[in-house]
Write a protein that holds these residues in place. Structure first.
Motif, PDB file in Angstrom:
ATOM      1  N   SER A 207      49.975  59.978 -28.891  1.00  0.00           N
ATOM      2  CA  SER A 207      49.466  61.362 -28.934  1.00  0.00           C
ATOM      3  C   SER A 207      49.367  61.867 -30.370  1.00  0.00           C
ATOM      4  O   SER A 207      48.431  62.609 -30.711  1.00  0.00           O
ATOM      5  CB  SER A 207      50.386  62.275 -28.108  1.00  0.00           C
ATOM      6  OG  SER A 207      51.646  62.420 -28.739  1.00  0.00           O
TER       7      SER A 207
ATOM      8  N   GLU B 170      45.556  62.874 -32.622  1.00  0.00           N
ATOM      9  CA  GLU B 170      45.307  64.288 -32.978  1.00  0.00           C
ATOM     10  C   GLU B 170      44.013  64.434 -33.790  1.00  0.00           C
ATOM     11  O   GLU B 170      43.141  65.253 -33.472  1.00  0.00           O
ATOM     12  CB  GLU B 170      46.498  64.843 -33.778  1.00  0.00           C
ATOM     13  CG  GLU B 170      47.724  65.108 -32.934  1.00  0.00           C
ATOM     14  CD  GLU B 170      48.851  65.706 -33.766  1.00  0.00           C
ATOM     15  OE1 GLU B 170      48.587  66.114 -34.921  1.00  0.00           O
ATOM     16  OE2 GLU B 170      49.991  65.760 -33.267  1.00  0.00           O
TER      17      GLU B 170
ATOM     18  N   ALA C 128      40.433  65.989 -32.443  1.00  0.00           N
ATOM     19  CA  ALA C 128      40.036  67.267 -33.050  1.00  0.00           C
ATOM     20  C   ALA C 128      38.642  67.190 -33.644  1.00  0.00           C
ATOM     21  O   ALA C 128      37.887  68.176 -33.620  1.00  0.00           O
ATOM     22  CB  ALA C 128      41.047  67.682 -34.113  1.00  0.00           C
TER      23      ALA C 128
ATOM     24  N   TRP D 151      41.240  69.363 -23.958  1.00  0.00           N
ATOM     25  CA  TRP D 151      42.013  70.555 -23.563  1.00  0.00           C
ATOM     26  C   TRP D 151      41.559  71.135 -22.237  1.00  0.00           C
ATOM     27  O   TRP D 151      42.293  71.863 -21.574  1.00  0.00           O
ATOM     28  CB  TRP D 151      41.907  71.620 -24.666  1.00  0.00           C
ATOM     29  CG  TRP D 151      40.519  72.142 -24.863  1.00  0.00           C
ATOM     30  CD1 TRP D 151      39.526  71.585 -25.594  1.00  0.00           C
ATOM     31  CD2 TRP D 151      39.998  73.330 -24.307  1.00  0.00           C
ATOM     32  NE1 TRP D 151      38.380  72.343 -25.548  1.00  0.00           N
ATOM     33  CE2 TRP D 151      38.656  73.438 -24.759  1.00  0.00           C
ATOM     34  CE3 TRP D 151      40.510  74.335 -23.475  1.00  0.00           C
ATOM     35  CZ2 TRP D 151      37.828  74.495 -24.395  1.00  0.00           C
ATOM     36  CZ3 TRP D 151      39.696  75.386 -23.128  1.00  0.00           C
ATOM     37  CH2 TRP D 151      38.360  75.463 -23.569  1.00  0.00           C
TER      38      TRP D 151
ATOM     39  N   ALA E 177      52.334  72.706 -25.553  1.00  0.00           N
ATOM     40  CA  ALA E 177      52.652  72.048 -26.824  1.00  0.00           C
ATOM     41  C   ALA E 177      54.145  71.801 -26.966  1.00  0.00           C
ATOM     42  O   ALA E 177      54.569  70.894 -27.672  1.00  0.00           O
ATOM     43  CB  ALA E 177      52.141  72.895 -27.984  1.00  0.00           C
TER      44      ALA E 177
ATOM     45  N   PRO F 245      51.255  65.860 -24.483  1.00  0.00           N
ATOM     46  CA  PRO F 245      50.196  66.694 -25.059  1.00  0.00           C
ATOM     47  C   PRO F 245      49.776  66.178 -26.438  1.00  0.00           C
ATOM     48  O   PRO F 245      50.586  65.637 -27.188  1.00  0.00           O
ATOM     49  CB  PRO F 245      50.848  68.071 -25.163  1.00  0.00           C
ATOM     50  CG  PRO F 245      52.306  67.783 -25.309  1.00  0.00           C
ATOM     51  CD  PRO F 245      52.566  66.535 -24.503  1.00  0.00           C
ATOM     52  N   ILE F 246      48.499  66.329 -26.718  1.00  0.00           N
ATOM     53  CA  ILE F 246      47.980  66.037 -28.046  1.00  0.00           C
ATOM     54  C   ILE F 246      47.855  67.374 -28.777  1.00  0.00           C
ATOM     55  O   ILE F 246      47.083  68.259 -28.367  1.00  0.00           O
ATOM     56  CB  ILE F 246      46.613  65.331 -27.975  1.00  0.00           C
ATOM     57  CG1 ILE F 246      46.756  64.013 -27.208  1.00  0.00           C
ATOM     58  CG2 ILE F 246      46.059  65.073 -29.373  1.00  0.00           C
ATOM     59  CD1 ILE F 246      45.435  63.293 -26.980  1.00  0.00           C
ATOM     60  N   LEU F 247      48.645  67.556 -29.818  1.00  0.00           N
ATOM     61  CA  LEU F 247      48.699  68.841 -30.509  1.00  0.00           C
ATOM     62  C   LEU F 247      47.458  69.035 -31.379  1.00  0.00           C
ATOM     63  O   LEU F 247      46.628  68.128 -31.550  1.00  0.00           O
ATOM     64  CB  LEU F 247      49.965  68.928 -31.348  1.00  0.00           C
ATOM     65  CG  LEU F 247      51.280  68.717 -30.574  1.00  0.00           C
ATOM     66  CD1 LEU F 247      52.470  68.864 -31.503  1.00  0.00           C
ATOM     67  CD2 LEU F 247      51.376  69.681 -29.398  1.00  0.00           C
ATOM     68  N   GLY F 248      47.367  70.195 -31.977  1.00  0.00           N
ATOM     69  CA  GLY F 248      46.204  70.517 -32.793  1.00  0.00           C
ATOM     70  C   GLY F 248      45.179  71.301 -31.998  1.00  0.00           C
ATOM     71  O   GLY F 248      45.404  71.665 -30.836  1.00  0.00           O
ATOM     72  N   LYS F 249      44.070  71.576 -32.614  1.00  0.00           N
ATOM     73  CA  LYS F 249      43.012  72.342 -31.967  1.00  0.00           C
ATOM     74  C   LYS F 249      41.768  71.474 -31.838  1.00  0.00           C
ATOM     75  O   LYS F 249      41.357  70.819 -32.810  1.00  0.00           O
ATOM     76  CB  LYS F 249      42.701  73.590 -32.779  1.00  0.00           C
ATOM     77  CG  LYS F 249      43.853  74.594 -32.827  1.00  0.00           C
ATOM     78  CD  LYS F 249      43.473  75.835 -33.614  1.00  0.00           C
ATOM     79  CE  LYS F 249      44.630  76.831 -33.644  1.00  0.00           C
ATOM     80  NZ  LYS F 249      44.290  78.048 -34.407  1.00  0.00           N
TER      81      LYS F 249
ATOM     82  N   GLY G  37      43.103  70.286 -28.964  1.00  0.00           N
ATOM     83  CA  GLY G  37      44.211  69.647 -28.240  1.00  0.00           C
ATOM     84  C   GLY G  37      43.742  68.885 -27.026  1.00  0.00           C
ATOM     85  O   GLY G  37      42.547  68.737 -26.759  1.00  0.00           O
TER      86      GLY G  37
ATOM     87  N   GLN H  50      45.499  65.795 -23.970  1.00  0.00           N
ATOM     88  CA  GLN H  50      46.665  65.052 -23.473  1.00  0.00           C
ATOM     89  C   GLN H  50      46.308  63.580 -23.337  1.00  0.00           C
ATOM     90  O   GLN H  50      45.134  63.221 -23.147  1.00  0.00           O
ATOM     91  CB  GLN H  50      47.163  65.597 -22.141  1.00  0.00           C
ATOM     92  CG  GLN H  50      46.123  65.504 -21.039  1.00  0.00           C
ATOM     93  CD  GLN H  50      46.620  66.081 -19.723  1.00  0.00           C
ATOM     94  OE1 GLN H  50      46.267  65.602 -18.676  1.00  0.00           O
ATOM     95  NE2 GLN H  50      47.431  67.121 -19.793  1.00  0.00           N
TER      96      GLN H  50
END
Length: 309
Positions: free
Chosen positions: A109, A113, A117, A146, A171, A193-197, A199, A201
């Motif tokens: 994950s 990111e 993104a 997302w 998150a 979850p895959i963080l950032g914007k 985002g 999973q």
């Protein structure tokens, strides 16, 4: 009660108790005042048959008793050890596989990111192929954005229906873990979850084939070790029974010889244990019998001498 009354009392065939007293001599648990045993079972019949079976079982030679106990203890110990080893090892391996599934999913994950993104789908696909090549226990990987839309996956013919349900962890979520049964064995499925914007999973599943193989290998090793211990234990039990029963056999032969009137026979004292002390006491008894017979013969000789005069 006179002598005639006592002469009319005949001993019971099994116990030797006078049969004129009802209930006596009818088996263990019988009482003169009733025909029932303390356990409520009818006196005689099945209860006597059970007594005979117990008697025959307990009449097995000491050699086989000790040897059987040794083999039984070794087999019981081996079975319990194998069960405990299998259970504890399986629990440990399963916990390790769960941790490995969560760690691999968390690591992937983080690596996804940037590509997710920027919408770099070739980079996402390369990461998935890289994981499949470097971690053979990975069964499949699914990446979602997302909105829960599938971005990429490793299935050759599409995603199975059971995986179409999305998991939208926040998150702060440490990840979700679930188990699936499949033709390849048990699957440990983790979602992170895959963080950032914006985002998303990632979902990774590991198969338990390696765990089952390690467990089978360990079980076989334990079985062979326990079989070796059983063989060694049986050999030691056999040697112990020989040490215990040989003095008893010789003492039995000496007792039979003395019973035939040969008082000059003695039993060999091998050790200073209970059997050795029994043999020493037996030798003292035969010595006393020899002395007693010598005195009897001497008195008989003197009596005949006096009668001849």
């Amino acid at each position: 009660m006179g002598r005639e009354a006592f002469s009319s009392i005949k001993p019971d065939r099994l116990s030797g108790f006078p049969s004129r007293f009802p209930g006596w001599g009818k088996g263990f648990g019988a009482f003169p005042w009733g025909e029932e045993t303390p356990w409520g079972a009818p006196d005689g019949g099945a209860f006597r048959r059970n007594r005979r079976l117990i008697w025959r079982f307990l009449s097995v030679p000491i050699f086989w008793k000790v040897l059987g106990i040794g083999v039984l203890v070794a087999a019981l110990f081996g079975t319990v050890t194998l069960w405990q080893t299998h259970t504890i090892t399986s629990r440990i391996l399963r916990r390790n596989l769960e941790q490995r599934t969560l760690e691999l999913t968390r690591s992937l994950s983080v690596q996804l990111e940037n590509p997710l993104a920027t919408g770099n789908e070739p980079a996402i696909h390369w990461q998935l192929l890289h994981y499949l090549a470097n971690f053979p226990e990975v069964r499949y990987i699914v990446v979602r954005d997302w909105r829960g839309r599938v971005v990429d996956y490793t299935f050759p013919k599409g995603i199975p229906g059971m995986l179409l349900k999305t998991y939208p962890p926040s998150a702060q979520s440490p990840g979700l873990l679930r188990l699936f049964s499949s033709p390849d064995g048990l699957l440990f499925d983790a979602v992170f979850p895959i963080l950032g914007k914006p985002g998303g999973q990632v979902e990774v599943a590991l198969t338990d084939k390696a765990m089952v193989g390690d467990l089978s290998l360990l079980s076989r090793s334990v079985v062979w070790t326990l079989l070796f211990c059983v063989v060694v234990g049986t050999g030691l039990a056999w040697g112990l029974t020989k040490i215990l029963t040989r003095p008893l056999h010789l003492l039995d032969q000496a007792a039979r010889t003395v019973g035939e009137g040969e008082f000059s026979t003695g039993a060999e004292v091998f050790y200073g244990d209970e059997v050795g002390r029994l043999a020493a006491t037996f030798n003292q008894m035969t010595a006393s019998l020899r002395e007693y017979r010598r005195e009897i013969l001497e008195k008989e000789k003197n009596r005949l001498f006096l009668l001849d005069k």
